[in-house]
Scaffold this motif. Structure first.
Motif, PDB file in Angstrom:
ATOM      1  N   TYR A  32       0.839  -1.204   0.000  1.00 15.15           N
ATOM      2  CA  TYR A  32       0.000   0.000   0.000  1.00 15.15           C
ATOM      3  C   TYR A  32       0.872   1.253   0.000  1.00 15.15           C
ATOM      4  O   TYR A  32       0.638   2.201  -0.757  1.00 15.15           O
ATOM      5  N   LEU A  33       1.923   1.227   0.826  1.00 17.61           N
ATOM      6  CA  LEU A  33       2.848   2.371   0.868  1.00 17.61           C
ATOM      7  C   LEU A  33       3.507   2.581  -0.492  1.00 17.61           C
ATOM      8  O   LEU A  33       3.681   3.714  -0.952  1.00 17.61           O
ATOM      9  N   GLU A  34       3.887   1.470  -1.125  1.00 15.18           N
ATOM     10  CA  GLU A  34       4.555   1.558  -2.435  1.00 15.18           C
ATOM     11  C   GLU A  34       3.641   2.241  -3.448  1.00 15.18           C
ATOM     12  O   GLU A  34       4.072   3.109  -4.211  1.00 15.18           O
ATOM     13  N   GLN A  35       2.376   1.867  -3.414  1.00 16.55           N
ATOM     14  CA  GLN A  35       1.386   2.442  -4.317  1.00 16.55           C
ATOM     15  C   GLN A  35       1.226   3.956  -4.085  1.00 16.55           C
ATOM     16  O   GLN A  35       1.143   4.736  -5.019  1.00 16.55           O
ATOM     17  N   LEU A  36       1.214   4.352  -2.810  1.00 17.66           N
ATOM     18  CA  LEU A  36       1.027   5.769  -2.510  1.00 17.66           C
ATOM     19  C   LEU A  36       2.293   6.578  -2.771  1.00 17.66           C
ATOM     20  O   LEU A  36       2.241   7.730  -3.189  1.00 17.66           O
ATOM     21  N   ARG A  37       3.441   5.944  -2.510  1.00 18.55           N
ATOM     22  CA  ARG A  37       4.696   6.674  -2.665  1.00 18.55           C
ATOM     23  C   ARG A  37       5.060   6.862  -4.124  1.00 18.55           C
ATOM     24  O   ARG A  37       5.594   7.898  -4.522  1.00 18.55           O
ATOM     25  N   TRP A  38       4.791   5.820  -4.909  1.00 22.55           N
ATOM     26  CA  TRP A  38       5.105   5.878  -6.346  1.00 22.55           C
ATOM     27  C   TRP A  38       3.847   5.578  -7.159  1.00 22.55           C
ATOM     28  O   TRP A  38       3.739   4.503  -7.782  1.00 22.55           O
ATOM     29  N   PRO A  39       2.886   6.500  -7.189  1.00 20.97           N
ATOM     30  CA  PRO A  39       1.621   6.230  -7.884  1.00 20.97           C
ATOM     31  C   PRO A  39       1.817   5.961  -9.375  1.00 20.97           C
ATOM     32  O   PRO A  39       0.991   5.308 -10.007  1.00 20.97           O
ATOM     33  N   HIS A  40       2.926   6.459  -9.951  1.00 23.15           N
ATOM     34  CA  HIS A  40       3.180   6.222 -11.374  1.00 23.15           C
ATOM     35  C   HIS A  40       4.244   5.155 -11.569  1.00 23.15           C
ATOM     36  O   HIS A  40       4.886   5.081 -12.625  1.00 23.15           O
ATOM     37  N   ARG A  60      12.552  -5.849  -0.079  1.00 23.20           N
ATOM     38  CA  ARG A  60      13.394  -4.784  -0.613  1.00 23.20           C
ATOM     39  C   ARG A  60      13.252  -4.691  -2.126  1.00 23.20           C
ATOM     40  O   ARG A  60      13.041  -5.678  -2.816  1.00 23.20           O
ATOM     41  N   LEU A  61      13.341  -3.454  -2.620  1.00 19.38           N
ATOM     42  CA  LEU A  61      13.212  -3.204  -4.052  1.00 19.38           C
ATOM     43  C   LEU A  61      14.606  -2.978  -4.629  1.00 19.38           C
ATOM     44  O   LEU A  61      15.457  -2.354  -3.990  1.00 19.38           O
ATOM     45  N   ILE A  62      14.838  -3.490  -5.838  1.00 24.90           N
ATOM     46  CA  ILE A  62      16.145  -3.301  -6.477  1.00 24.90           C
ATOM     47  C   ILE A  62      15.961  -2.520  -7.765  1.00 24.90           C
ATOM     48  O   ILE A  62      15.194  -2.919  -8.646  1.00 24.90           O
ATOM     49  N   CYS A  66      20.662   0.911 -11.516  1.00 30.67           N
ATOM     50  CA  CYS A  66      21.902   1.085 -10.751  1.00 30.67           C
ATOM     51  C   CYS A  66      22.078   0.027  -9.668  1.00 30.67           C
ATOM     52  O   CYS A  66      23.045   0.083  -8.916  1.00 30.67           O
ATOM     53  N   ARG A  67      21.178  -0.900  -9.563  1.00 32.47           N
ATOM     54  CA  ARG A  67      21.223  -2.013  -8.604  1.00 32.47           C
ATOM     55  C   ARG A  67      21.071  -1.554  -7.160  1.00 32.47           C
ATOM     56  O   ARG A  67      21.317  -2.316  -6.237  1.00 32.47           O
ATOM     57  N   HIS A  68      20.698  -0.296  -6.953  1.00 35.07           N
ATOM     58  CA  HIS A  68      20.471   0.187  -5.592  1.00 35.07           C
ATOM     59  C   HIS A  68      19.293  -0.579  -4.969  1.00 35.07           C
ATOM     60  O   HIS A  68      18.294  -0.812  -5.622  1.00 35.07           O
ATOM     61  N   GLN A  69      19.512  -0.954  -3.710  1.00 34.76           N
ATOM     62  CA  GLN A  69      18.440  -1.651  -2.992  1.00 34.76           C
ATOM     63  C   GLN A  69      17.836  -0.720  -1.956  1.00 34.76           C
ATOM     64  O   GLN A  69      18.554  -0.056  -1.223  1.00 34.76           O
ATOM     65  N   CYS A  70      16.531  -0.668  -1.888  1.00 32.60           N
ATOM     66  CA  CYS A  70      15.912   0.126  -0.828  1.00 32.60           C
ATOM     67  C   CYS A  70      14.604  -0.492  -0.394  1.00 32.60           C
ATOM     68  O   CYS A  70      14.041  -1.335  -1.085  1.00 32.60           O
ATOM     69  N   SER A  71      14.157  -0.082   0.757  1.00 32.04           N
ATOM     70  CA  SER A  71      12.840  -0.525   1.201  1.00 32.04           C
ATOM     71  C   SER A  71      11.869   0.621   0.950  1.00 32.04           C
ATOM     72  O   SER A  71      12.277   1.779   0.786  1.00 32.04           O
ATOM     73  N   VAL A  72      10.595   0.275   0.922  1.00 29.62           N
ATOM     74  CA  VAL A  72       9.590   1.306   0.632  1.00 29.62           C
ATOM     75  C   VAL A  72       9.528   2.326   1.767  1.00 29.62           C
ATOM     76  O   VAL A  72       9.106   3.464   1.576  1.00 29.62           O
ATOM     77  N   ALA A  74      12.219   3.481   3.425  1.00 32.59           N
ATOM     78  CA  ALA A  74      13.432   4.309   3.504  1.00 32.59           C
ATOM     79  C   ALA A  74      13.106   5.746   3.127  1.00 32.59           C
ATOM     80  O   ALA A  74      12.465   6.005   2.102  1.00 32.59           O
ATOM     81  N   GLY A  75      13.529   6.690   3.954  1.00 27.51           N
ATOM     82  CA  GLY A  75      13.284   8.097   3.657  1.00 27.51           C
ATOM     83  C   GLY A  75      11.877   8.562   3.988  1.00 27.51           C
ATOM     84  O   GLY A  75      11.470   9.645   3.584  1.00 27.51           O
ATOM     85  N   THR A  76      11.112   7.740   4.719  1.00 21.63           N
ATOM     86  CA  THR A  76       9.776   8.169   5.152  1.00 21.63           C
ATOM     87  C   THR A  76       9.761   8.194   6.685  1.00 21.63           C
ATOM     88  O   THR A  76      10.733   7.803   7.323  1.00 21.63           O
ATOM     89  N   ILE A  77       8.643   8.606   7.273  1.00 19.74           N
ATOM     90  CA  ILE A  77       8.590   8.632   8.738  1.00 19.74           C
ATOM     91  C   ILE A  77       8.640   7.234   9.346  1.00 19.74           C
ATOM     92  O   ILE A  77       8.852   7.084  10.540  1.00 19.74           O
ATOM     93  N   PHE A  78       8.425   6.189   8.532  1.00 25.45           N
ATOM     94  CA  PHE A  78       8.464   4.820   9.045  1.00 25.45           C
ATOM     95  C   PHE A  78       9.883   4.246   9.031  1.00 25.45           C
ATOM     96  O   PHE A  78      10.107   3.120   9.444  1.00 25.45           O
ATOM     97  N   ASP A  79      10.823   5.039   8.522  1.00 19.30           N
ATOM     98  CA  ASP A  79      12.199   4.580   8.338  1.00 19.30           C
ATOM     99  C   ASP A  79      12.837   4.187   9.672  1.00 19.30           C
ATOM    100  O   ASP A  79      12.734   4.934  10.651  1.00 19.30           O
ATOM    101  N   LYS A  80      13.498   3.031   9.697  1.00 18.98           N
ATOM    102  CA  LYS A  80      14.316   2.601  10.839  1.00 18.98           C
ATOM    103  C   LYS A  80      13.564   2.596  12.167  1.00 18.98           C
ATOM    104  O   LYS A  80      14.121   2.899  13.215  1.00 18.98           O
ATOM    105  N   THR A  81      12.296   2.290  12.129  1.00 19.35           N
ATOM    106  CA  THR A  81      11.597   2.127  13.400  1.00 19.35           C
ATOM    107  C   THR A  81      11.332   0.638  13.593  1.00 19.35           C
ATOM    108  O   THR A  81      11.190  -0.104  12.625  1.00 19.35           O
ATOM    109  N   ARG A  82      11.269   0.227  14.844  1.00 22.89           N
ATOM    110  CA  ARG A  82      11.054  -1.192  15.117  1.00 22.89           C
ATOM    111  C   ARG A  82       9.577  -1.551  15.152  1.00 22.89           C
ATOM    112  O   ARG A  82       9.218  -2.706  15.231  1.00 22.89           O
ATOM    113  N   THR A  83       8.736  -0.534  15.093  1.00 21.90           N
ATOM    114  CA  THR A  83       7.294  -0.790  15.140  1.00 21.90           C
ATOM    115  C   THR A  83       6.832  -1.387  13.816  1.00 21.90           C
ATOM    116  O   THR A  83       7.094  -0.817  12.756  1.00 21.90           O
TER     117      THR A  83
END
Ligand SMILES: [Zn+2]
Length: 328
Positions: A32-40, A60-62, A66-72, A74-83
């Protein structure tokens, strides 16, 4: 993405039972986050190439370029939280579906969280996503005035340090209020901001940053607002004819907002709001007030999650020490 009107039952859950069906797992929330973050479609945050990403373990998305790996997250308020994401989502649902919001203690109870700090930080992260930096300015006729809030430090802190009289002290916090006045009656959107004191240095920039040039600004006639005319606003001060003394004029919109805000801080938060964090409570109040005519509460949930994907991540220490206050 604001152009397409989100629909209940398709873009966001219409009911709590639908919510539970949609967001039962971390994967479902991430999709759901992926859809909202990247609607296009996915766009690599490193190289900027838009292409269907590859999928690695743990969601994780690749980037294929450039082969960069990230999670949906990363860079949002949900980043690096254990919740876990379903807890975040449930918190967002609860926060937006309750007409008056929820206190950290209330959220901790309803979600069964182990720690008060977790609930407190979740609410503060969401508050930081409630105001879009690119939002439209107020227009038409706008009432502007200052108001005062009486706040005291958190009730929990007080209980632990019952002997400390200093913690009991009530702080008076000055805020600036702007509200659109509609014809023939009613009110439009609002803007709120804490100010050091009701001075020209605080109030004129507040008007400039929140009200469209050319709008009619209605004030109580205080000479503080005189430079508004020079600043390109149509200033409507209230001064009794033939008198140099400003008369007191009730500004019904400002008055209404100030009293609703005070009632909310006393009701939901028992007046126990750390004055250092008051800006974020103002943001939450503004978020809810400006969407009060939304037909569905689910729409508020949708906007909150959507804005959470573009809000800047903050650490617990940032929140505690009130760092990274974006310019509103
Ligand atoms: Zn890339």
């Amino acid at each position: 993405m604001d152009n397409i009107k989100p629909v209940a039952g398709r873009d966001y859950p219409a009911t709590w039972s639908e919510f539970q069906d949609w967001f039962a797992s971390d994967e479902a929330c991430a999709a759901y986050l992926e859809q909202l973050r990247w609607p296009h479609g996915f766009c690599c945050p490193v190289c900027g190439v838009s292409d269907t990403p590859g999928r690695a373990t743990r969601g994780r998305l690749i980037c294929r370029a450039c082969r960069h790996q990230c999670s949906v997250t990363a860079g949002t308020i949900f980043d690096k939280t254990r919740t876990p994401l379903p807890v975040w989502f449930a918190a967002a649902w609860y926060l937006t579906s309750q007409k008056q919001g929820v206190s950290a203690l209330g959220l901790q109870r309803v979600l069964g969280l182990n720690s008060y700090q977790t609930a407190w930080a979740i609410l503060h992260r969401f508050r930081r996503a409630m105001v879009r930096p690119d939002r439209d300015l107020l227009s038409g006729t706008v009432e502007v005035d200052e108001a005062y809030l009486a706040l005291r430090r958190g009730a929990r802190v007080r209980r632990k340090a019952a002997s400390s009289k200093a913690r009991d002290r009530t702080h008076l916090v000055a805020i600036a209020v702007a509200i659109e006045v509609l014809e023939p009656k009613g009110f439009g959107r609002i803007r709120l901001r804490r100010i050091q004191a009701p001075t020209i240095d605080a109030l004129i920039p507040f008007v400039r940053e929140n009200v469209e040039p050319g709008a009619t600004v209605r004030t109580d006639g205080s000479p503080i607002y005189r430079p508004l005319l020079k600043a390109g606003f149509d200033h409507d001060p209230f001064v009794i004819l033939g008198s140099q003394t400003p008369a007191h004029r009730p500004l019904p919109g400002v008055h209404r907002i100030a009293s609703l805000l005070k009632r909310w801080l006393l009701g939901t938060h028992h007046g126990a709001v750390d004055p250092r964090h008051v800006d974020y409570y103002l943001d939450e109040f503004t978020f809810r007030f400006n969407r009060r005519t939304s037909r569905s509460r689910g729409m508020l949930f949708y906007r909150l999650i959507q804005q959470s994907t573009i809000a800047t991540p903050v650490t617990y220490a940032d929140i505690r020490d009130n760092q990274h206050r974006p310019q509103a």
